[in-house]
Scaffold this active site. Structure first.
Site, mmCIF file in Angstrom:
data_model
loop_
_atom_site.group_PDB
_atom_site.id
_atom_site.type_symbol
_atom_site.label_atom_id
_atom_site.label_comp_id
_atom_site.label_asym_id
_atom_site.label_seq_id
_atom_site.Cartn_x
_atom_site.Cartn_y
_atom_site.Cartn_z
ATOM 1 N N GLY A 131 5.320 9.676 6.420
ATOM 2 C CA GLY A 131 6.652 9.277 6.876
ATOM 3 C C GLY A 131 7.416 8.343 5.960
ATOM 4 O O GLY A 131 8.392 7.724 6.383
ATOM 5 N N GLY A 151 -0.678 6.237 0.881
ATOM 6 C CA GLY A 151 -1.126 5.334 1.936
ATOM 7 C C GLY A 151 -0.647 5.671 3.332
ATOM 8 O O GLY A 151 -1.372 5.456 4.298
ATOM 9 N N GLY A 189 4.701 13.714 -0.381
ATOM 10 C CA GLY A 189 5.327 12.489 0.121
ATOM 11 C C GLY A 189 6.828 12.641 0.298
ATOM 12 O O GLY A 189 7.536 12.936 -0.668
ATOM 13 N N HIS A 219 -3.567 20.413 3.936
ATOM 14 C CA HIS A 219 -3.746 19.253 3.057
ATOM 15 C C HIS A 219 -4.488 18.167 3.832
ATOM 16 O O HIS A 219 -4.070 17.746 4.907
ATOM 17 C CB HIS A 219 -2.364 18.772 2.611
ATOM 18 C CG HIS A 219 -2.369 17.700 1.573
ATOM 19 N ND1 HIS A 219 -2.582 17.950 0.230
ATOM 20 C CD2 HIS A 219 -2.178 16.358 1.678
ATOM 21 C CE1 HIS A 219 -2.504 16.809 -0.444
ATOM 22 N NE2 HIS A 219 -2.280 15.828 0.412
ATOM 23 N N ASP A 252 -5.874 14.454 3.689
ATOM 24 C CA ASP A 252 -5.683 13.177 3.003
ATOM 25 C C ASP A 252 -6.814 12.202 3.282
ATOM 26 O O ASP A 252 -6.937 11.686 4.396
ATOM 27 C CB ASP A 252 -4.372 12.537 3.475
ATOM 28 C CG ASP A 252 -3.156 13.185 2.844
ATOM 29 O OD1 ASP A 252 -3.119 13.289 1.603
ATOM 30 O OD2 ASP A 252 -2.245 13.579 3.593
HETATM 31 C C1 DX5 Z 1 0.524 9.961 1.495
HETATM 32 C C2 DX5 Z 1 -0.255 11.257 1.680
HETATM 33 C C3 DX5 Z 1 0.611 12.377 2.089
HETATM 34 C C4 DX5 Z 1 1.296 12.193 3.418
HETATM 35 C C5 DX5 Z 1 2.612 12.857 3.358
HETATM 36 O O1 DX5 Z 1 -0.307 8.974 1.042
HETATM 37 O O2 DX5 Z 1 -0.920 11.628 0.494
HETATM 38 O O3 DX5 Z 1 -0.068 13.627 2.032
HETATM 39 O O4 DX5 Z 1 0.560 12.724 4.490
HETATM 40 O O5 DX5 Z 1 3.290 12.587 4.540
HETATM 41 P P1 DX5 Z 1 4.841 12.845 4.699
HETATM 42 O O6 DX5 Z 1 5.088 14.296 4.452
HETATM 43 O O7 DX5 Z 1 5.114 12.427 6.112
HETATM 44 O O8 DX5 Z 1 5.542 11.980 3.686
HETATM 45 ZN ZN ZN Z 2 -1.735 13.767 0.218
#
Ligand code: DX5
Ligand code: ZN
Length: 218
Positions: free
Chosen positions: A147, A144, A178, A35, A37
């Site tokens: 964690g 955004g 998320g 994934h 981002d």
């Molecule tokens: C948040 C991103 C996510 C993020 C998830 O804006 O779209 O993909 O990296 O991270 P974790 O799994 O740490 O919540």
């Molecule tokens: Zn994402």
């Protein structure tokens, strides 16, 4: 009902100084897809990576790359991500006026098209185009940052979309993103999610393979 579930580690939580090694390690640990981002500092407060890093990743990745565009006006950049080798692209419903057109454009390039929804956006707002999508990405945090804490109020949203997909005999996948951890993963799988994104819970784990298996549920 047992559905096939895949895990998509988010590179947002990988060590940026060891990106290549982190990609190889997470694939060896069982990542089904990666994934990616993309944040622009406007749609999201944060800023991440663009097409050149995606292009470089394609040289080492043996699994598909799922590009999550958390950017304003994604229609202006989508071709760049297609050219860079994206296998799947999700665009946010909140920032696209001609969503149907953009989905068709992505699909016509041979890339799997998806729509991402912020926590406040009902899936019903995109109902007429759901049959055209490879997946709907339900954000389980506000986009955004990695964690953040899982928003449990998203569970009925996932379940009602699953119900709609089943009742209409669709093959659309449900991706969640998320706050997905070994603790929250069973809740989203039970609600009907089939693609689980996890950043912190995979890259910060002492055993990445164990974390991926636990999130996948096997
Ligand atoms: C948040 C991103 C996510 C993020 C998830 O804006 O779209 O993909 O990296 O991270 P974790 O799994 O740490 O919540
Ligand atoms: Zn994402």
């Amino acid at each position: 009902m047992q559905r096939k579930v895949i895990v998509a580690p988010s590179l947002l939580s990988a060590d940026p100084l060891r990106f290549g090694e982190e990609i190889s390690a997470v694939i060896a640990a069982g990542a089904d897809i990666l994934h990616y981002d993309v944040m622009d500092g406007h749609f999201t407060p944060n800023l991440t990576f663009g097409p050149p890093i995606l292009k470089a990743m394609k040289k080492v990745s043996t699994v598909p790359i799922d590009v999550h565009l958390m950017i304003n006006e994604p229609q202006q950049m989508v071709e760049e991500y297609i050219k860079a080798g994206a296998n799947m692209i999700s665009v946010h419903a909140e920032v696209v006026i001609h969503l149907h057109r953009l989905i068709k454009q992505i699909e016509a390039a041979g890339v799997k098209a998806a729509v991402a929804l912020n926590p406040h956006t009902p899936w019903q707002s995109i109902e007429p185009i759901i049959p055209m999508l490879h997946h709907v990405l339900i954000m389980t945090v506000n986009p955004g940052f990695g964690g953040q804490a899982f928003i449990k109020e998203m569970l009925p949203k996932i379940a009602s979309l699953r119900d709609y997909i089943e009742k209409n005999g669709l093959n659309t996948q449900i991706e969640v993103d998320g706050g997905i951890t070994p603790e929250t993963a069973p809740l989203v799988r039970e609600a009907g999610a089939t693609m689980l994104v996890a950043g912190t819970a995979v890259f910060k784990a002492s055993d990445m393979a164990a974390a991926i298996n636990s999130i996948r549920g096997c």
